[in-house]
Design an enzyme around this catalytic site. Sequence first.
Site, short mmCIF file in Angstrom:
data_model
loop_
_atom_site.label_atom_id
_atom_site.label_comp_id
_atom_site.label_asym_id
_atom_site.label_seq_id
_atom_site.Cartn_x
_atom_site.Cartn_y
_atom_site.Cartn_z
CB CYS A 1 -0.96 0.00 1.18
SG CYS A 1 -2.20 -1.32 1.09
CG HIS B 1 -3.10 3.07 3.80
ND1 HIS B 1 -3.73 2.99 2.58
CD2 HIS B 1 -3.15 1.83 4.34
CE1 HIS B 1 -4.12 1.74 2.39
NE2 HIS B 1 -3.79 1.02 3.44
CG ASN C 1 -7.19 -1.05 2.51
OD1 ASN C 1 -6.56 -0.25 1.84
ND2 ASN C 1 -6.63 -2.07 3.13
#
Length: 337
Positions: A123, A265, A295
């Site tokens: 990520c 994030h 997400n």
Amino acid sequence: MLPAATPRIGITAVGSHLPARRITSQQLQDEITAHAKLALPERMLEKATGIRTRHFAADDEYASTLATAAARRALAARGLDPGDIDLLLFASATRDICEPATAHIVQSELGTRAHALDVSNACNSFLNGIDLARAMILAGRARRALVVTGETPSRAMRRDPADAAALRDAFAGYTFGDAGAAVIVEPVERGGILDTATVTASEHWQAGGIPGGGSRHPRGDEYSYFRGGGKELRGIFEQIGPAALAALAERTGLTWDDYARVLVHQVTAPYLERFVELTGAPADRLVLTVPELGNVASATIGIQLDRVKEQLKPGEKALMIGLGGGVSLMTMVWEAS
């Protein structure tokens, strides 16, 4: 902060893209429990994650599809043609195929002739891509870069668990949604990327991920699903995060008051609340995306930046905080120009 003589490299345009298909967490829960033959409380998935909805790519949409759509918006925002790009980085946790690099697929769709390659670090891929683009421009290897991500982690979500044990093993994957984002990175006269730093704790690489597709597990659907302990990953970030942010403050002299926006994030709403509690980050300066998007892996910060870039006045700063499996944490300070 940057020494006075260092050339300034900034983000001059942003674009993002969401696939049209949108489903609620309850719809996803109904699908999952039908396979597992489990009776779960109404809206349990939504209540546990704080995610109400998310977007899923259609069967004929891929990581490159989402990245290309976002790239076109970023190019249009800057008034550029694809030929104006001489470096194209596809920076994503997802890819279309193992080989060749997905950057070539995006490049073929756009019609650029740039140096093209993939950047992959879970990520944190998108922030890593921006950092690499900046470094290559500073090194004289590129003049203007297009950094794109296309994330389809829903494809790694186990939507047909056989039983309660399989559901628990796959639960972290039920936070996922799909999206694309893109930025133009190039020299600027003022502002730009002022500071970047990473903290890496690779001893935790087994805490979560998708084991299939590489030389360890080249074949077999069983390895193609996301597996991992969400609580374990959260614990690791809680260990390394405060020290990384303290080092950032000491290095730059900046405090939370100096940031107009904090882009972080987002995995679940409870995790984000814990981040605020642990770090003291101003909640009113966050860009909340997880309740509506879930997400979306490395596209998270790109989407947040797309939503606020035009609101930021010249001289205002945004702090980007990336968290990625592996495990890595990345910070980037960007000043609007």
